[in-house]
Design an enzyme around this catalytic site. Structure first.
Site, PDB file in Angstrom:
ATOM      1  N   THR A 224       0.846  -1.199   0.000  1.00 19.21           N
ATOM      2  CA  THR A 224       0.000   0.000   0.000  1.00 19.21           C
ATOM      3  C   THR A 224       0.878   1.243   0.000  1.00 19.21           C
ATOM      4  O   THR A 224       0.754   2.106   0.843  1.00 19.21           O
ATOM      5  CB  THR A 224      -0.961   0.004   1.187  1.00 19.21           C
ATOM      6  OG1 THR A 224      -1.430  -1.319   1.385  1.00 19.21           O
ATOM      7  CG2 THR A 224      -2.164   0.900   0.915  1.00 19.21           C
ATOM      8  N   GLU A 310       0.504   8.547   9.083  1.00 17.76           N
ATOM      9  CA  GLU A 310      -0.290   9.754   9.294  1.00 17.76           C
ATOM     10  C   GLU A 310      -0.719   9.884  10.756  1.00 17.76           C
ATOM     11  O   GLU A 310      -1.492   9.070  11.264  1.00 17.76           O
ATOM     12  CB  GLU A 310      -1.510   9.749   8.375  1.00 17.76           C
ATOM     13  CG  GLU A 310      -1.138   9.939   6.916  1.00 17.76           C
ATOM     14  CD  GLU A 310      -2.295   9.772   5.961  1.00 17.76           C
ATOM     15  OE1 GLU A 310      -2.115  10.096   4.775  1.00 17.76           O
ATOM     16  OE2 GLU A 310      -3.362   9.299   6.384  1.00 17.76           O
TER      17      GLU A 310
END
Length: 437
Positions: A224, A310
């Site tokens: 990913t 994040e």
């Protein structure tokens, strides 16, 4: 020796300049040893430039070139919806010889229909036009392509075409060029992620280097992310693919940030073969040595991704053992690592084992409640189906470290597996609430 002619006049350190022709000089070993970017292995040039895709004005187009031609292997997302770049790259990576990789950030070129495919091909075509090797024009099949960023928007091809010209004119084997490339592939990353491994194979010095981007939409089943690895090892194309798949499978494929898989996942490895080692053509000790170093490099990159996810402040490893099957172990691992309440507890340094046990039992795996146990680091917090006495303060300190391990024994068999996760913070919500705007 290979000559590279480009439409733009360039000056490359470590290369002998002769007009517009550049003679590859792989003898500058001192500089190469200090270089920790993807240009560290012999035979690679890179560049990263701003072409105007990102509103921030940061680097958003990268070019990686192997003038002598490289063997290539890649793994891609298993999402049923894939970007145009993934579709095109899957075709081109089958080529015997790959000379370049072009990548853009800020725009995923996903869910863009036939026009998206044409644009991805156009990126390869423009790159091929800008590079002439041994007086030979590249074909589009000699070029791989990758994209990352916002889904559903068409690429600004005029900007990208100008960016490819600009990148071709700045190609270099310097560490700065490698770093510029690493910065050009970033999206919500806060810093570039790079790694290098050096080893000796059949008396020759071999280098493997890589860079990766990814901070969100990260889950198992491919990385990913976008990952680019270079090596100067001489190795067959089939074995290069086997080694990459195994390395990704035990590192980037084990990482989950938010359980969401991207449409653009791509991991590419290029092997120039210039190290001079006896070619690796079987799973001999030389292959195992190379594969081990590649695995270590990919783990290093995965760790950097987890620590730069994040909004993340720390990462953790989930180990599930005592499972009835390998599939059960993998399922339980991911359930724990993806469980929002577990991730929040990790963020707060809270040794809330109840959330861990709840996550393990929520996905239908076989377990024995009377033998179910859990550890945070080396501290047993739940044993044989019952709470264990432990110092919550010490357990909290373990969780508050940059990295820690959660171990769960299902008590149902002998199978085991692992994965990596990170904490969940308010910053993650802020980043993703504002991403498109």
């Amino acid at each position: 020796m290979t000559y590279v002619a480009l439409k733009s006049q360039i000056n490359l350190k470590g290369f002998c300049d002769s007009g517009n022709f550049l003679l590859m000089n792989s003898s500058a070993t001192g500089k190469k040893m200090k270089n920790k970017t993807i240009t560290s292995p012999k035979g690679f040039l890179a560049a990263g430039v701003r072409c105007g895709i990102k509103k921030s004005g940061k680097n958003d187009l990268g070019l990686l070139v192997c003038p002598t031609g490289a063997k290539a292997a890649a793994v891609f997302t298993t999402n049923k919806i894939v970007s145009a770049a993934v579709t095109v790259c899957k075709r081109h990576v089958k080529s015997t010889n790959i000379s370049a990789v072009v990548v853009n950030s800020g725009n995923a070129n996903a869910c863009t229909g036939e026009k998206g495919i044409k644009n991805a091909i156009a990126m390869c075509s423009k790159t091929a036009q800008e590079l002439i090797i041994d007086n030979r024009q590249l074909t589009i099949e000699n070029v791989l392509v990758a994209s990352t960023g916002i889904i559903g928007e068409h690429l600004p091809m005029q900007n990208i075409s100008a960016g490819i010209e600009k990148a071709a004119a700045q190609l270099s084997d310097s560490s700065k060029a490698g770093l510029d490339f690493a910065k050009a592939i970033m999206t919500t990353d806060t810093r570039p992620k790079q790694a290098v491994r050096r080893l000796e194979i059949s008396g020759c010095k071999v280098t493997i280097a890589g860079t990766v981007k990814g901070a969100g939409m990260i889950a198992p089943n491919m990385a990913t992310t976008l990952c680019f690895i270079t090596t100067d090892a001489a190795i067959s194309k089939p074995l290069l693919g086997v080694a990459l798949k195994a390395a990704i499978g035990n590192s980037l494929n084990r990482l989950t940030v938010d359980g969401h898989q991207s449409t653009n996942d791509t991991a590419i490895i290029l092997a120039s073969g210039l190290a001079g080692n006896r070619p690796i053509v079987s799973k001999c000790p030389r292959y195992k040595k190379f594969a081990k170093a590649l695995g270590e490099l990919c783990y290093d990159l995965a760790r950097q991704m987890a620590l730069d996810a994040e909004g993340a402040t720390r990462m953790f490893k989930v180990v599930v053992k005592g499972a009835a099957t390998k599939a059960d172990a993998a399922k339980a691992c991911r359930a724990i690592a993806d469980y929002p309440l577990v991730k929040c507890a990790v963020h707060g340094g809270d040794p809330n084992w109840g959330r861990i046990i709840c996550a393990a039992g929520s996905v239908g795996v076989k377990l024995n409640p009377e033998k179910l146990s859990c550890k945070i680091g080396q501290i047993t917090v739940f044993k044989n189906g019952k709470p264990a006495k432990f110092d919550s303060g010490k357990a909290g300190k373990v969780i508050m470290q940059a990295e820690h391990t959660i171990t769960v024994d299902l008590g149902a068999g002998k199978a085991s597996d692992f994965c990596y996760g990170c904490d969940l913070s308010a910053e993650y919500v802020r980043i993703n609430a504002d991403y498109h705007t």
